[in-house]
Design an enzyme around this catalytic site. Structure first.
Site, PDB file in Angstrom:
ATOM      1  N   LEU A 152       8.414  -7.291  -7.024  1.00  0.00           N
ATOM      2  CA  LEU A 152       8.862  -7.536  -8.405  1.00  0.00           C
ATOM      3  C   LEU A 152       8.048  -6.667  -9.365  1.00  0.00           C
ATOM      4  O   LEU A 152       7.364  -7.148 -10.253  1.00  0.00           O
ATOM      5  CB  LEU A 152       8.731  -9.025  -8.756  1.00  0.00           C
ATOM      6  CG  LEU A 152       9.554  -9.482  -9.958  1.00  0.00           C
ATOM      7  CD1 LEU A 152      11.043  -9.514  -9.633  1.00  0.00           C
ATOM      8  CD2 LEU A 152       9.113 -10.870 -10.428  1.00  0.00           C
ATOM      9  N   GLY A 153       8.146  -5.355  -9.139  1.00  0.00           N
ATOM     10  CA  GLY A 153       7.546  -4.398 -10.078  1.00  0.00           C
ATOM     11  C   GLY A 153       8.565  -4.092 -11.161  1.00  0.00           C
ATOM     12  O   GLY A 153       9.473  -4.889 -11.414  1.00  0.00           O
ATOM     13  N   ARG A 175       3.145  -8.936  -4.512  1.00  0.00           N
ATOM     14  CA  ARG A 175       1.723  -8.943  -4.147  1.00  0.00           C
ATOM     15  C   ARG A 175       0.884  -9.646  -5.214  1.00  0.00           C
ATOM     16  O   ARG A 175       0.041 -10.461  -4.927  1.00  0.00           O
ATOM     17  CB  ARG A 175       1.311  -7.475  -4.047  1.00  0.00           C
ATOM     18  CG  ARG A 175       0.103  -7.164  -3.266  1.00  0.00           C
ATOM     19  CD  ARG A 175      -0.054  -5.670  -3.202  1.00  0.00           C
ATOM     20  NE  ARG A 175       0.551  -5.010  -4.370  1.00  0.00           N
ATOM     21  CZ  ARG A 175       0.483  -3.723  -4.620  1.00  0.00           C
ATOM     22  NH1 ARG A 175      -0.146  -2.936  -3.807  1.00  0.00           N
ATOM     23  NH2 ARG A 175       1.046  -3.191  -5.693  1.00  0.00           N
ATOM     24  N   ARG A 233      11.957   3.187  -0.656  1.00  0.00           N
ATOM     25  CA  ARG A 233      11.620   4.223   0.310  1.00  0.00           C
ATOM     26  C   ARG A 233      12.079   3.762   1.681  1.00  0.00           C
ATOM     27  O   ARG A 233      11.936   2.565   2.020  1.00  0.00           O
ATOM     28  CB  ARG A 233      10.097   4.449   0.355  1.00  0.00           C
ATOM     29  CG  ARG A 233       9.539   5.222  -0.821  1.00  0.00           C
ATOM     30  CD  ARG A 233       9.986   6.681  -0.792  1.00  0.00           C
ATOM     31  NE  ARG A 233       9.396   7.453  -1.879  1.00  0.00           N
ATOM     32  CZ  ARG A 233       9.968   7.687  -3.054  1.00  0.00           C
ATOM     33  NH1 ARG A 233      11.178   7.201  -3.301  1.00  0.00           N
ATOM     34  NH2 ARG A 233       9.364   8.413  -3.959  1.00  0.00           N
ATOM     35  N   GLU A 262      15.556  11.997   5.382  1.00  0.00           N
ATOM     36  CA  GLU A 262      16.587  12.476   4.451  1.00  0.00           C
ATOM     37  C   GLU A 262      16.232  13.888   3.974  1.00  0.00           C
ATOM     38  O   GLU A 262      15.053  14.230   3.909  1.00  0.00           O
ATOM     39  CB  GLU A 262      16.690  11.510   3.246  1.00  0.00           C
ATOM     40  CG  GLU A 262      15.404  11.422   2.437  1.00  0.00           C
ATOM     41  CD  GLU A 262      15.480  10.386   1.321  1.00  0.00           C
ATOM     42  OE1 GLU A 262      15.815   9.221   1.580  1.00  0.00           O
ATOM     43  OE2 GLU A 262      15.158  10.752   0.184  1.00  0.00           O
ATOM     44  N   HIS A 280      20.175   9.142  -2.140  1.00  0.00           N
ATOM     45  CA  HIS A 280      18.917   9.038  -2.900  1.00  0.00           C
ATOM     46  C   HIS A 280      19.127   9.506  -4.348  1.00  0.00           C
ATOM     47  O   HIS A 280      18.510  10.477  -4.796  1.00  0.00           O
ATOM     48  CB  HIS A 280      17.789   9.840  -2.222  1.00  0.00           C
ATOM     49  CG  HIS A 280      16.415   9.449  -2.718  1.00  0.00           C
ATOM     50  ND1 HIS A 280      15.275   9.612  -1.979  1.00  0.00           N
ATOM     51  CD2 HIS A 280      16.007   8.905  -3.892  1.00  0.00           C
ATOM     52  CE1 HIS A 280      14.223   9.201  -2.669  1.00  0.00           C
ATOM     53  NE2 HIS A 280      14.659   8.757  -3.840  1.00  0.00           N
TER      54      HIS A 280
HETATM   55  C1  8YV Z   1      13.342  11.222  -6.746  1.00  0.00           C
HETATM   56  C2  8YV Z   1      12.300   9.065  -6.454  1.00  0.00           C
HETATM   57  O1  8YV Z   1      12.169  11.724  -7.223  1.00  0.00           O
HETATM   58  O2  8YV Z   1      11.362   8.256  -8.436  1.00  0.00           O
HETATM   59  C3  8YV Z   1      11.236   8.408  -7.239  1.00  0.00           C
HETATM   60  O3  8YV Z   1      10.233   8.015  -6.639  1.00  0.00           O
HETATM   61  O4  8YV Z   1      12.291   9.040  -5.268  1.00  0.00           O
HETATM   62  C4  8YV Z   1      13.425   9.782  -7.112  1.00  0.00           C
HETATM   63  O5  8YV Z   1      13.528   9.572  -8.454  1.00  0.00           O
HETATM   64  C5  8YV Z   1      14.523  11.954  -7.222  1.00  0.00           C
HETATM   65  O6  8YV Z   1      15.434  11.891  -6.218  1.00  0.00           O
HETATM   66  C6  8YV Z   1      14.277  13.380  -7.595  1.00  0.00           C
HETATM   67  O7  8YV Z   1      13.969  14.156  -6.519  1.00  0.00           O
END
Ligand code: 8YV
Length: 314
Positions: A152-153, A175, A233, A262, A280
């Protein structure tokens, strides 16, 4: 004027490339065929790295650059940056928090709605003319279901806020203690959260501490009618266990914006019709990407002007 030299790890939209080029000499690492040779040629002159969340900056790259001072990440996640190596050398690191929070939350909710209401299949079905042969199979109700927010960030909070608008019940696991609106229920582990919810949203930061937190056990606890949405992620989820569960029906459905390795996807994903695949692009709106690009540039410019960084990580 001598422009500072910057190693660019991945491409940006044209407007960002142009803006960066006005202030810096860019070395486009991602276009180099022989990357070690490219690094060796430019190593001495490079003082900054401009990268993206998923690309980061490895220990190997940082160590190859003796005059590196700053790493500016286009993204909120900096798990792909070798932070220990940067810290030990006094290299500054910046990211782009806040500006992307609501876009990622919007996409997470859209992914859930698309899956629970079978929207992708329904679109293909309507477009292909099958409607004349009967009605589309009935789907799953959203309102009244229990959403579990794992992490919950900033992003998890915005997801939960939106789901309240869909009359969903909110359970969360985080956390640290944080103040939440009345009616949101704290649950102490990922496993317990999965047991108690219908849809699990993975909105954690990436990194060693959260690696595979959504493992086979958690996935099994969601069960054949449960769903998993991951906009954080891929490393937060045990992808092989997720694929197994989707293939056998041990998990009802998934909606994923992030993948191991990816942009190359495990080919097993393409054979499944109970998973929604997104490339993504949680932060991928024109407005947000412009704000992210501006922050990348402004952080680099602040560093080289001796000004305080706008959004420092280190
Ligand atoms: C990517 C991201 O940076 O904010 C993040 O942590 O993974 C995304 O915003 C975006 O796909 C640009 O590469």
């Amino acid at each position: 004027m001598n422009k500072p030299h910057i190693l660019q790890m991945g491409n940006y939209p044209a407007w960002d490339n142009e803006a960066l080029e006005q202030h810096f000499t860019l070395h486009r690492y991602f276009e180099a065929d022989d990357k070690p040779a490219f690094l060796a040629t430019h190593a001495g002159e490079i003082r900054g790295i401009a990268t993206r969340g998923e690309l980061g900056a490895s220990a190997e790259v940082i160590e190859a650059l003796p005059n590196l001072e700053v790493i500016s990440v286009y993204g909120v996640g900096y798990d792909a940056v070798a932070l220990d190596v940067a810290r030990a050398r006094g290299i500054r690191v910046t990211n782009t928090p806040d500006v992307l929070t609501k876009d990622v939350a919007d996409l997470a909710v859209a992914m859930m709605l698309a899956q629970m209401r079978g929207m992708v299949g329904a679109e293909i079905w309507a477009r292909s003319g099958q409607w004349v042969g009967g009605n589309y199979p009935l789907q799953q109700r959203v309102h009244g279901q229990r959403a579990g927010i794992l992490g919950l960030g900033r992003i998890g909070y915005e997801v939960a806020k939106r789901l309240v608008g869909f009359d969903m019940e909110i359970l969360y696991c985080n956390r640290n203690h944080r103040e939440v609106p009345a009616g949101w229920t704290y649950v102490e582990s990922a496993r317990a959260l999965a047991e108690q919810c219908d849809v699990l949203f993975v909105t954690l930061t990436g990194g060693a501490a959260t690696r595979h937190i959504v493992d086979k056990d958690v996935i099994d606890a969601l069960g054949p009618s449960g769903g998993l949405v991951n906009v954080s992620r891929a490393s937060n989820t045990e992808e092989a266990a997720l694929l197994d569960a989707l293939e056998t029906g041990a998990l009802g459905w998934a909606a994923l914006d992030v993948f191991e390795g990816e942009p190359k996807l495990n080919p097993r994903f393409a054979k499944l019709d109970n998973v929604l695949l997104q490339p993504h692009h949680g932060s991928g709106t024109i407005e947000t990407r412009k704000e992210m690009g501006k922050l990348v540039l402004d952080n680099l410019a602040a560093h080289f002007a001796g000004q305080p960084l706008l959004t420092p990580v280190l």
